[in-house]
Scaffold this active site. Structure first.
Site, PDB file in Angstrom:
ATOM      1  N   LYS A 176      48.002  10.424  24.089  1.00  0.00           N
ATOM      2  CA  LYS A 176      48.409  11.820  24.216  1.00  0.00           C
ATOM      3  C   LYS A 176      49.601  11.907  25.173  1.00  0.00           C
ATOM      4  CE  LYS A 176      45.731  16.133  24.167  1.00  0.00           C
ATOM      5  NZ  LYS A 176      44.553  16.820  24.749  1.00  0.00           N
TER       6      LYS A 176
HETATM    7  O1  G3P Z   1      43.203  19.899  24.639  1.00  0.00           O
HETATM    8  C1  G3P Z   1      43.814  20.999  25.269  1.00  0.00           C
HETATM    9  C2  G3P Z   1      42.763  21.933  25.776  1.00  0.00           C
HETATM   10  O2  G3P Z   1      41.809  21.217  26.531  1.00  0.00           O
HETATM   11  C3  G3P Z   1      43.317  23.066  26.606  1.00  0.00           C
HETATM   12  O3  G3P Z   1      42.349  24.059  26.604  1.00  0.00           O
HETATM   13  O4  G3P Z   1      41.198  26.091  27.411  1.00  0.00           O
HETATM   14  O5  G3P Z   1      42.476  24.605  29.019  1.00  0.00           O
HETATM   15  O6  G3P Z   1      43.714  26.013  27.347  1.00  0.00           O
HETATM   16  P1  G3P Z   1      42.426  25.247  27.663  1.00  0.00           P
END
Ligand code: G3P
Length: 218
Positions: free
Chosen positions: A87
């Site tokens: 990633k």
């Molecule tokens: O993989 C990306 C994800 O974990 C981000 O999620 O909820 O932190 O925007 P969030």
């Protein structure tokens, strides 16, 4: 539509895998920190632990933000297990690194994508996946699902093979909207996946079936 679970929590990964519908896992440095995993060796062991639970792609994010550092880290991560996908953040050195990894046959997930332009660069560099962050756009009154739709349309029009991996999914409704938008993958919290199962008519219908059976067979 492939389902990935967006967590580094092994118990949640096991529970999702036991549901029989899990296709992979995504992690990021915040999700790893949330599990209290620190130090390069512990992080890499954890990635292998995840790979040993799920028979599918597992995204492991580089920490380096410079090209040489990303290359070094990414090659080490990719060597951990065949299912590891490196990633990489959507920054200049990240796009350059994705191009390098493409040439080496190392699969990548271009993350922190918030615009069609970023998604275009990720695809041209040869990213395996692109991760538009739906929830974080919604959080600032933008339209995260619209971004997914635009990326799907762009990739279809230009026949890019990069897969659209909708990320930052916050709800079951986000999953439904990503399906309608044509995303290849949604990476979700376990709760959002489990929410797909819920329907009151299923519950009431089953209760009636069992009651009718019981009434006759009592
Ligand atoms: O993989 C990306 C994800 O974990 C981000 O999620 O909820 O932190 O925007 P969030």
């Amino acid at each position: 539509m492939k389902f990935f679970i967006d967590t580094a929590n092994l118990e949640q990964i096991k529970e999702a895998n036991d549901m029989g519908v899990l296709d992979g896992v995504t992690t990021n440095p915040s999700l790893m920190a949330k599990e209290g995993i620190k130090g390069e060796a512990n992080c890499r062991k954890h990635y292998v632990d995840i790979c040993n639970i799920v028979d599918g792609d597992v995204s492991a994010e580089v920490i380096a933000t410079d090209y040489r550092g990303m290359i070094r880290e990414g090659e080490e991560l990719a060597a951990l297990h065949p299912n590891i996908v490196v990633k990489v953040p959507c920054i200049a050195d990240g796009i350059k690194a994705i191009k390098y990894f493409k040439g080496k046959g190392i699969r990548t997930n271009c993350t922190l994508v918030f615009s069609p332009g970023q998604a275009l660069l990720a695809a041209k560099a040869g990213a395996t996946y692109v991760s538009p962050f739906v929830g974080r756009l919604d959080d600032i009154s933008s339209d995260g699902i619209e971004l997914v739709e635009k990326i799907v349309d762009m990739y279809t029009y230009y026949d890019f093979k990069t897969q659209v991996l909708a990320a930052s999914i916050r709800s079951t409704q986000h999953i439904i909207q990503c399906i309608e938008a044509g995303a290849d993958v949604a990476t979700c919290p376990l709760s959002a996946i489990k929410g797909l199962l819920k329907h009151p008519l299923t519950d009431s219908g089953l209760a009636t079936f069992l009651a009718d059976h019981e009434r006759v067979n009592a």
